[in-house]
Design a protein around this motif. Sequence first.
Motif, PDB file in Angstrom:
ATOM      1  N   ILE A  10      19.365   4.526   0.564  1.00 39.76           N
ATOM      2  CA  ILE A  10      18.646   4.702   1.826  1.00 39.76           C
ATOM      3  C   ILE A  10      18.853   3.458   2.678  1.00 39.76           C
ATOM      4  CG2 ILE A  10      16.409   5.184   2.912  1.00 39.76           C
ATOM      5  CD1 ILE A  10      15.485   6.204   0.109  1.00 39.76           C
ATOM      6  N   PRO A  11      19.880   3.425   3.544  1.00 32.69           N
ATOM      7  CA  PRO A  11      19.999   2.302   4.479  1.00 32.69           C
ATOM      8  C   PRO A  11      18.795   2.329   5.415  1.00 32.69           C
ATOM      9  CG  PRO A  11      21.606   4.030   4.987  1.00 32.69           C
ATOM     10  CD  PRO A  11      20.939   4.431   3.710  1.00 32.69           C
ATOM     11  N   MET A  12      18.121   1.209   5.577  1.00 30.77           N
ATOM     12  CA  MET A  12      16.785   1.241   6.194  1.00 30.77           C
ATOM     13  C   MET A  12      16.776   1.436   7.699  1.00 30.77           C
ATOM     14  SD  MET A  12      15.378  -2.672   6.108  1.00 30.77           S
ATOM     15  CE  MET A  12      15.801  -3.788   7.442  1.00 30.77           C
ATOM     16  N   GLY A  13      17.979   1.460   8.340  1.00 28.15           N
ATOM     17  CA  GLY A  13      18.023   1.726   9.771  1.00 28.15           C
ATOM     18  C   GLY A  13      17.751   0.496  10.615  1.00 28.15           C
ATOM     19  N   ILE A  32       9.233  12.147  -4.963  1.00 24.04           N
ATOM     20  CA  ILE A  32      10.541  11.541  -4.683  1.00 24.04           C
ATOM     21  C   ILE A  32      11.147  11.006  -5.985  1.00 24.04           C
ATOM     22  CG2 ILE A  32      11.734   9.651  -3.504  1.00 24.04           C
ATOM     23  CD1 ILE A  32      10.884  11.841  -1.587  1.00 24.04           C
ATOM     24  N   TYR A  33      10.347  10.271  -6.730  1.00 27.54           N
ATOM     25  CA  TYR A  33      10.831   9.678  -7.983  1.00 27.54           C
ATOM     26  C   TYR A  33      11.033  10.717  -9.086  1.00 27.54           C
ATOM     27  CZ  TYR A  33      10.371   5.030  -6.072  1.00 27.54           C
ATOM     28  OH  TYR A  33      10.535   3.902  -5.296  1.00 27.54           O
ATOM     29  N   ASP A  34      10.388  11.867  -8.947  1.00 28.26           N
ATOM     30  CA  ASP A  34      10.590  12.938  -9.925  1.00 28.26           C
ATOM     31  C   ASP A  34      12.008  13.503  -9.855  1.00 28.26           C
ATOM     32  OD1 ASP A  34       8.042  12.761 -10.934  1.00 28.26           O
ATOM     33  OD2 ASP A  34       7.236  14.426  -9.741  1.00 28.26           O
ATOM     34  N   VAL A  35      12.628  13.439  -8.659  1.00 22.42           N
ATOM     35  CA  VAL A  35      13.924  14.115  -8.490  1.00 22.42           C
ATOM     36  C   VAL A  35      15.104  13.172  -8.279  1.00 22.42           C
ATOM     37  CG1 VAL A  35      12.881  16.243  -7.619  1.00 22.42           C
ATOM     38  CG2 VAL A  35      13.533  14.445  -5.999  1.00 22.42           C
ATOM     39  N   CYS A  36      14.842  11.885  -8.003  1.00 27.09           N
ATOM     40  CA  CYS A  36      15.965  10.972  -7.761  1.00 27.09           C
ATOM     41  C   CYS A  36      15.563   9.521  -8.001  1.00 27.09           C
ATOM     42  CB  CYS A  36      16.486  11.131  -6.327  1.00 27.09           C
ATOM     43  SG  CYS A  36      15.377  10.497  -5.043  1.00 27.09           S
ATOM     44  N   LYS A  37      16.555   8.648  -7.856  1.00 26.75           N
ATOM     45  CA  LYS A  37      16.356   7.206  -7.942  1.00 26.75           C
ATOM     46  C   LYS A  37      16.660   6.616  -6.567  1.00 26.75           C
ATOM     47  CE  LYS A  37      17.841   7.000 -12.807  1.00 26.75           C
ATOM     48  NZ  LYS A  37      18.862   6.450 -13.739  1.00 26.75           N
ATOM     49  N   PRO A  38      15.631   6.382  -5.748  1.00 31.14           N
ATOM     50  CA  PRO A  38      15.867   5.892  -4.385  1.00 31.14           C
ATOM     51  C   PRO A  38      16.152   4.394  -4.350  1.00 31.14           C
ATOM     52  CG  PRO A  38      13.522   6.196  -4.757  1.00 31.14           C
ATOM     53  CD  PRO A  38      14.214   6.658  -6.009  1.00 31.14           C
ATOM     54  N   LEU A  39      17.183   4.007  -3.606  1.00 27.78           N
ATOM     55  CA  LEU A  39      17.595   2.612  -3.500  1.00 27.78           C
ATOM     56  C   LEU A  39      17.684   2.223  -2.032  1.00 27.78           C
ATOM     57  CD1 LEU A  39      18.830  -0.022  -4.752  1.00 27.78           C
ATOM     58  CD2 LEU A  39      21.061   1.091  -4.533  1.00 27.78           C
ATOM     59  N   ILE A  40      16.901   1.249  -1.624  1.00 24.35           N
ATOM     60  CA  ILE A  40      16.925   0.782  -0.236  1.00 24.35           C
ATOM     61  C   ILE A  40      18.060  -0.220  -0.043  1.00 24.35           C
ATOM     62  CG2 ILE A  40      15.668  -0.459   1.565  1.00 24.35           C
ATOM     63  CD1 ILE A  40      14.446   2.233   1.038  1.00 24.35           C
ATOM     64  N   SER A 298      20.276  13.245   6.744  1.00 24.01           N
ATOM     65  CA  SER A 298      19.661  12.351   7.728  1.00 24.01           C
ATOM     66  C   SER A 298      18.462  13.004   8.381  1.00 24.01           C
ATOM     67  CB  SER A 298      20.684  11.992   8.819  1.00 24.01           C
ATOM     68  OG  SER A 298      20.110  11.135   9.794  1.00 24.01           O
ATOM     69  N   VAL A 299      17.473  12.180   8.708  1.00 24.48           N
ATOM     70  CA  VAL A 299      16.390  12.658   9.556  1.00 24.48           C
ATOM     71  C   VAL A 299      16.988  13.014  10.915  1.00 24.48           C
ATOM     72  CG1 VAL A 299      14.610  11.301   8.415  1.00 24.48           C
ATOM     73  CG2 VAL A 299      15.843  10.316  10.346  1.00 24.48           C
ATOM     74  N   ASP A 300      16.396  13.955  11.600  1.00 25.13           N
ATOM     75  CA  ASP A 300      16.913  14.334  12.918  1.00 25.13           C
ATOM     76  C   ASP A 300      15.963  13.859  14.015  1.00 25.13           C
ATOM     77  OD1 ASP A 300      18.961  15.615  14.475  1.00 25.13           O
ATOM     78  OD2 ASP A 300      17.462  17.122  14.983  1.00 25.13           O
ATOM     79  N   HIS A 301      15.625  12.577  13.953  1.00 30.56           N
ATOM     80  CA  HIS A 301      14.830  11.970  15.030  1.00 30.56           C
ATOM     81  C   HIS A 301      15.290  10.544  15.205  1.00 30.56           C
ATOM     82  CE1 HIS A 301      12.433   9.628  12.181  1.00 30.56           C
ATOM     83  NE2 HIS A 301      12.146  10.730  11.511  1.00 30.56           N
ATOM     84  N   GLU A 319      10.989  12.111   3.811  1.00 27.59           N
ATOM     85  CA  GLU A 319      10.780  12.680   2.480  1.00 27.59           C
ATOM     86  C   GLU A 319      11.677  13.892   2.271  1.00 27.59           C
ATOM     87  OE1 GLU A 319       6.569  13.472   2.114  1.00 27.59           O
ATOM     88  OE2 GLU A 319       6.135  11.566   3.114  1.00 27.59           O
ATOM     89  N   GLU A 320      11.735  14.770   3.274  1.00 27.01           N
ATOM     90  CA  GLU A 320      12.569  15.970   3.183  1.00 27.01           C
ATOM     91  C   GLU A 320      14.043  15.595   3.078  1.00 27.01           C
ATOM     92  OE1 GLU A 320      12.403  20.292   3.157  1.00 27.01           O
ATOM     93  OE2 GLU A 320      10.863  18.739   3.028  1.00 27.01           O
ATOM     94  N   CYS A 321      14.429  14.560   3.811  1.00 30.84           N
ATOM     95  CA  CYS A 321      15.802  14.061   3.824  1.00 30.84           C
ATOM     96  C   CYS A 321      16.217  13.594   2.428  1.00 30.84           C
ATOM     97  CB  CYS A 321      15.893  12.915   4.828  1.00 30.84           C
ATOM     98  SG  CYS A 321      17.469  12.088   4.918  1.00 30.84           S
ATOM     99  N   ILE A 322      15.365  12.841   1.767  1.00 30.26           N
ATOM    100  CA  ILE A 322      15.660  12.339   0.418  1.00 30.26           C
ATOM    101  C   ILE A 322      15.665  13.489  -0.585  1.00 30.26           C
ATOM    102  CG2 ILE A 322      14.879  10.799  -1.428  1.00 30.26           C
ATOM    103  CD1 ILE A 322      13.505   9.113   0.806  1.00 30.26           C
ATOM    104  N   MET A 323      14.695  14.381  -0.468  1.00 33.19           N
ATOM    105  CA  MET A 323      14.585  15.501  -1.408  1.00 33.19           C
ATOM    106  C   MET A 323      15.792  16.435  -1.304  1.00 33.19           C
ATOM    107  SD  MET A 323      11.535  15.274  -3.057  1.00 33.19           S
ATOM    108  CE  MET A 323      10.815  16.864  -3.409  1.00 33.19           C
TER     109      MET A 323
END
Length: 337
Positions: A10-13, A32-40, A298-301, A319-323
């Motif tokens: 997840i590049p923080m923008g 989020i953590y149930d389905v993936c390993k998020p890395l900033i 990607s988020v669309d905003h 959240e939807e983007c990561i999921m």
Amino acid sequence: MATERVIISIPMGDPAGIGPEIAMKSLTKKEIYDVCKPLIIGDTAVIKKAISIVNANLEVNEVASPAEGKYELGTVDVINLNNIDMDKLAYGQVSAQCGQGAFEYIKKAVELAMAGEVKALATTPINKESLKAAKVPYIGHTEMLEDLASSDDPLTMFEVRGMRIFFLTRHLSLKDAIGQMTKERVHDYLIRCDKALQRLGVEGRRFAVAGLNPHSGEGGLFGWEEVEEIKPGIEAALKDGINAEGPVPADSVFFQALNGKYDAVLSLYHDQGHIAAKMTDFHRTISITNGLPFLRTSVDHGTAFDIAGKNIAESVSMEECIMLAAQYAPNFTRNTL
């Protein structure tokens, strides 16, 4: 047997926008953590500030590589590029350092994806003016990713509540877009859309092509584009084995797709598909860039400079983007279109 969690970068923008805030809000969610390993991928100081702004109970764990992450709820794993002077950071302001920083986060994320160290990118908003101030030679994410990944003409897809929308044309005036609605282009895009869904692991792919004119032209009564260009393009795709139909009147095709009749709709122009997606659920409309060697959602905003740093921004889109990245990543094939 449970699917192994994949690493999603997840590049923080833009640090002056809402990206760091919505990322931190998202990482307070167990699902989020149930389905993936998020890395900033970002700047630790900015992330710590964002944690403070959103009042989250999170600890930062700096790592040098994705393999070092803990990936546990309550811990934010960060690859720290240490490229922001916090004394000069002003929320909601165009800034060269923030434009340069945002570019460097994406560049690092792409490098990790190309090396196979992360499975997908889930990107947060960047600001075109800040990129310009930093003399970054790209106007947005898509152009940046296309060049960094040495890809050609990436294909954008929206997904919202299971409805998928591709775009035959995007950033053109309606008059110019109509000029691009040729049978050759419709044919080519249906083939590319089919390959894109195949890479995402979608089987039994059924497409509809939206009509341009009222009632899809009524056989030429309200316009000839459907008769002369759109329908012949669909027929050519059918001969190539693509399961497509249409043109289906635009006032009903998206409703039908939302209710499962089609796996995807090929929208003919920008607003036709954008309006359908965002009226369905603005916050859960997610963009997927196909045609890259890696998966990118990607988020669309945008960066929402007017509310940045104020703990106002909702994190539903992030959240939807990561999921969604986590949903598609296990089946995603890395071959290019």
